[in-house]
Scaffold this motif. Structure first.
Motif, mmCIF file in Angstrom:
data_model
loop_
_atom_site.group_PDB
_atom_site.id
_atom_site.type_symbol
_atom_site.label_atom_id
_atom_site.label_comp_id
_atom_site.label_asym_id
_atom_site.label_seq_id
_atom_site.Cartn_x
_atom_site.Cartn_y
_atom_site.Cartn_z
ATOM 1 N N THR A 1 -4.122 6.461 -0.622
ATOM 2 C CA THR A 1 -4.409 7.894 -0.697
ATOM 3 C C THR A 1 -4.622 8.320 -2.144
ATOM 4 O OG1 THR A 1 -3.135 8.324 1.298
ATOM 5 C CG2 THR A 1 -3.517 10.194 -0.166
ATOM 6 N N PHE A 2 -3.791 7.813 -3.041
ATOM 7 C CA PHE A 2 -3.914 8.114 -4.460
ATOM 8 C C PHE A 2 -5.280 7.686 -4.992
ATOM 9 C CE2 PHE A 2 -2.980 6.749 -8.926
ATOM 10 C CZ PHE A 2 -2.773 8.013 -9.453
ATOM 11 N N TYR A 3 -5.683 6.451 -4.666
ATOM 12 C CA TYR A 3 -6.985 5.932 -5.082
ATOM 13 C C TYR A 3 -8.116 6.800 -4.528
ATOM 14 C CZ TYR A 3 -11.143 3.005 -5.094
ATOM 15 O OH TYR A 3 -12.418 2.558 -5.260
ATOM 16 N N ASN A 4 -8.057 7.114 -3.250
ATOM 17 C CA ASN A 4 -9.109 7.928 -2.626
ATOM 18 C C ASN A 4 -9.196 9.314 -3.249
ATOM 19 O OD1 ASN A 4 -10.016 5.923 -0.884
ATOM 20 N ND2 ASN A 4 -8.521 6.458 0.677
ATOM 21 N N VAL B 1 0.830 -1.214 0.000
ATOM 22 C CA VAL B 1 0.000 0.000 0.000
ATOM 23 C C VAL B 1 0.858 1.255 0.000
ATOM 24 C CG1 VAL B 1 -1.714 1.321 1.293
ATOM 25 C CG2 VAL B 1 -1.965 -1.146 1.080
ATOM 26 N N VAL B 2 1.896 1.275 0.798
ATOM 27 C CA VAL B 2 2.811 2.420 0.824
ATOM 28 C C VAL B 2 4.136 1.961 0.234
ATOM 29 C CG1 VAL B 2 3.993 4.118 2.261
ATOM 30 C CG2 VAL B 2 1.671 3.397 2.849
ATOM 31 N N ASP B 3 4.526 2.600 -0.857
ATOM 32 C CA ASP B 3 5.763 2.263 -1.563
ATOM 33 C C ASP B 3 6.688 3.468 -1.463
ATOM 34 O OD1 ASP B 3 7.730 1.331 -3.232
ATOM 35 O OD2 ASP B 3 6.550 1.514 -5.065
ATOM 36 N N GLY B 4 7.592 3.430 -0.521
ATOM 37 C CA GLY B 4 8.443 4.597 -0.294
ATOM 38 C C GLY B 4 7.584 5.728 0.238
ATOM 39 N N VAL C 1 -11.125 8.879 -6.555
ATOM 40 C CA VAL C 1 -12.550 8.671 -6.284
ATOM 41 C C VAL C 1 -13.198 9.985 -5.859
ATOM 42 C CG1 VAL C 1 -14.205 7.528 -4.754
ATOM 43 C CG2 VAL C 1 -12.324 6.225 -5.763
ATOM 44 N N ASP C 2 -12.552 10.720 -4.969
ATOM 45 C CA ASP C 2 -13.089 12.014 -4.523
ATOM 46 C C ASP C 2 -13.236 13.000 -5.678
ATOM 47 O OD1 ASP C 2 -13.289 11.114 -1.945
ATOM 48 O OD2 ASP C 2 -11.510 12.190 -1.211
ATOM 49 N N PHE C 3 -12.286 12.987 -6.599
ATOM 50 C CA PHE C 3 -12.359 13.895 -7.744
ATOM 51 C C PHE C 3 -13.668 13.696 -8.506
ATOM 52 C CE2 PHE C 3 -11.761 14.647 -12.290
ATOM 53 C CZ PHE C 3 -11.395 15.987 -12.276
ATOM 54 N N PHE C 4 -14.070 12.437 -8.671
ATOM 55 C CA PHE C 4 -15.275 12.134 -9.435
ATOM 56 C C PHE C 4 -16.553 12.189 -8.605
ATOM 57 C CE2 PHE C 4 -12.011 10.281 -12.145
ATOM 58 C CZ PHE C 4 -12.390 10.794 -13.364
#
Length: 66
Positions: free
Chosen positions: A22-25, A13-16, A28-31
Motif C-alpha cells: 500500500t505504501f509503494y502504491n 509485505v505486511v509488517d504489523g 507511485v500514485d502521487f507521481f
C-alpha cells in the motif's frame, strides 16, 4: 528504510500494521495520478530536485523528468 530500522527478523509485505505494498502504491500514485497542471509542475520540480541530489548537477539533464 523502515524495515532496516525495525526489529523485524524477516521481510514481509505486511509488517504489523504497516503494509509495504500500500505504501509503494501510494508513492507511485502521487507521481502518476496528477490532477492539475499545477500538480504536474510541482511533481516535475520535485523529481528534478531529487535527481540533482542523487545524480549531481552535472548529470541532471540526463535524468530530468520527461
Amino acid at each position: 528504510l523502515r524495515f532496516a530500522l525495525s526489529s523485524c527478523g524477516a521481510w514481509r509485505v505486511v509488517d504489523g500494521e504497516f503494509n509495504y505494498e500500500t505504501f509503494y502504491n501510494n508513492i507511485v500514485d502521487f507521481f502518476e495520478v496528477v490532477e492539475t497542471p499545477e500538480d504536474k509542475s510541482i511533481i516535475q520540480e520535485l523529481l528534478l530536485w531529487w535527481n540533482r541530489k542523487i545524480f549531481g548537477r552535472s548529470k541532471v539533464s540526463e535524468y530530468s523528468p520527461q
